[in-house]
Design a protein around this motif. Structure first.
Motif, PDB file in Angstrom:
ATOM      1  N   ARG A 232       0.830  -1.210   0.000  1.00 24.99           N
ATOM      2  CA  ARG A 232       0.000   0.000   0.000  1.00 24.99           C
ATOM      3  C   ARG A 232       0.865   1.260   0.000  1.00 24.99           C
ATOM      4  O   ARG A 232       0.563   2.229  -0.697  1.00 24.99           O
ATOM      5  CB  ARG A 232      -0.923   0.005   1.224  1.00 24.99           C
ATOM      6  N   LYS A 233       1.934   1.258   0.782  1.00 23.27           N
ATOM      7  CA  LYS A 233       2.815   2.430   0.837  1.00 23.27           C
ATOM      8  C   LYS A 233       3.470   2.695  -0.512  1.00 23.27           C
ATOM      9  O   LYS A 233       3.535   3.835  -0.973  1.00 23.27           O
ATOM     10  CB  LYS A 233       3.882   2.228   1.913  1.00 23.27           C
ATOM     11  N   PHE A 235       2.366   1.676  -3.437  1.00 22.44           N
ATOM     12  CA  PHE A 235       1.292   2.052  -4.365  1.00 22.44           C
ATOM     13  C   PHE A 235       0.916   3.520  -4.193  1.00 22.44           C
ATOM     14  O   PHE A 235       0.794   4.265  -5.174  1.00 22.44           O
ATOM     15  CB  PHE A 235       0.084   1.150  -4.107  1.00 22.44           C
ATOM     16  N   GLN A 236       0.741   3.947  -2.948  1.00 26.45           N
ATOM     17  CA  GLN A 236       0.379   5.338  -2.672  1.00 26.45           C
ATOM     18  C   GLN A 236       1.506   6.295  -3.072  1.00 26.45           C
ATOM     19  O   GLN A 236       1.261   7.369  -3.639  1.00 26.45           O
ATOM     20  CB  GLN A 236       0.048   5.503  -1.192  1.00 26.45           C
ATOM     21  N   LYS A 237       2.737   5.891  -2.781  1.00 22.85           N
ATOM     22  CA  LYS A 237       3.880   6.731  -3.126  1.00 22.85           C
ATOM     23  C   LYS A 237       3.982   6.919  -4.629  1.00 22.85           C
ATOM     24  O   LYS A 237       4.224   8.017  -5.125  1.00 22.85           O
ATOM     25  CB  LYS A 237       5.169   6.110  -2.584  1.00 22.85           C
ATOM     26  N   PHE A 239       1.576   6.674  -6.930  1.00 24.61           N
ATOM     27  CA  PHE A 239       0.495   7.494  -7.468  1.00 24.61           C
ATOM     28  C   PHE A 239       0.592   8.938  -7.004  1.00 24.61           C
ATOM     29  O   PHE A 239       0.201   9.851  -7.722  1.00 24.61           O
ATOM     30  CB  PHE A 239      -0.863   6.893  -7.081  1.00 24.61           C
ATOM     31  N   ARG A 240       1.137   9.158  -5.823  1.00 26.78           N
ATOM     32  CA  ARG A 240       1.337  10.535  -5.373  1.00 26.78           C
ATOM     33  C   ARG A 240       2.373  11.236  -6.224  1.00 26.78           C
ATOM     34  O   ARG A 240       2.237  12.402  -6.568  1.00 26.78           O
ATOM     35  CB  ARG A 240       1.760  10.540  -3.904  1.00 26.78           C
ATOM     36  N   SER A 243       0.698  11.990  -9.548  1.00 23.96           N
ATOM     37  CA  SER A 243      -0.267  13.082  -9.445  1.00 23.96           C
ATOM     38  C   SER A 243       0.447  14.409  -9.229  1.00 23.96           C
ATOM     39  O   SER A 243       0.033  15.439  -9.753  1.00 23.96           O
ATOM     40  CB  SER A 243      -1.243  12.812  -8.299  1.00 23.96           C
TER      41      SER A 243
END
Length: 256
Positions: A232-233, A235-237, A239-240, A243
């Motif tokens: 999750r970390k 994945f979030q990193k 996409f951040r 973005s």
């Protein structure tokens, strides 16, 4: 997942795709997914049960190597499926795709199907079950040891408990989903015979196994995302970062 379906099309390109590419590409993609899940499970097993080897094995180079090997092995096992079908042009100008019975009736073809099912499904099922069972057993022992050292179960930190609980659920879910969705398809592929196609119950069974197998590959990603904090970390990193890059490019265009 080996399926035989007759297709009728007016395009020779589509006829070539249905006859020689559709099933090999589908099986190669699914086989790659299975082998990558096995590689992830082996990595987790080494992390939990053989930690002194973890730093040696858990590297980007080995991860890339595992993906390449998984893809190459899947393509190699799926390549003979190009011979599964043939097509011919009908008098009204349509191309009919059908099973190449001169090939599928051979003993060597049945040996290939049986061997590929063993390699792609049965062996991974055994590996996932055994390795995840070893991991769960190791985590259970560690949890009991921590409880004994700290005196009571309530003494265990809440974060440690939640992390181990998520890990337990993820491993149990991977094994359960893999068994439920993959084993029926392996059985179907091994027992498949064209004579069984005339039975409605077999057609229902074949389509259900196909849907279950597709659901397996679609669910693995979400299962790891939901239950693994590390995934999750990352994945979030990722996409951040994407973005943020898009936002900076947009602001740069509006404010030259």
């Amino acid at each position: 997942m080996i399926g035989v379906f007759d297709n009728v099309t007016g395009s020779i390109l589509l006829a070539i795709y249905y006859a020689h590419l559709e099933i090999p590409l589908l099986n190669a993609a699914m086989g790659t997914s299975i082998f990558i899940v096995v590689a992830l499970t082996i990595d987790r097993y080494i992390s939990a049960c053989r930690p002194h080897y973890f730093k040696i094995v858990h590297t980007k180079k080995n991860a890339l190597r595992s993906v390449i090997i998984a893809t190459a092995l899947s393509v190699l096992l799926s390549a003979p499926l190009c011979l599964l079908k043939k097509f011919h042009e009908s008098p009204d100008g349509f191309y009919i795709v059908s099973e190449r019975r001169a090939v599928t009736s051979q003993l060597s073809w049945h040996i290939f199907v049986f061997s590929s099912e063993i390699l792609v499904r049965v062996i991974p099922i055994i590996l996932l079950t055994v390795l995840n069972a070893c991991i769960l057993r190791k985590f259970t022992k560690l949890s009991k040891r921590r409880i004994d050292l700290k005196g009571s179960a309530s003494a265990m930190a809440a974060s440690d408990y939640q992390r181990e609980r998520r890990y337990f659920l993820m491993l149990s879910g991977v094994v359960a989903i893999f068994l439920i969705t993959t084993l029926p398809s392996a059985i179907m592929a091994i027992i498949y015979s064209e004579d069984l196609e005339k039975y409605f119950s077999f057609l229902v069974f074949k389509n259900v196994t196909n849907v279950l197998e597709v659901c397996n590959f679609a669910s693995n990603f979400y299962l790891y995302i939901l239950c693994s904090p590390e995934v999750r970390k990352i994945f979030q990193k990722r996409f951040r970062c994407n973005s943020s890059l898009i936002s900076s490019e947009t602001s740069g265009e509006t404010n030259p």
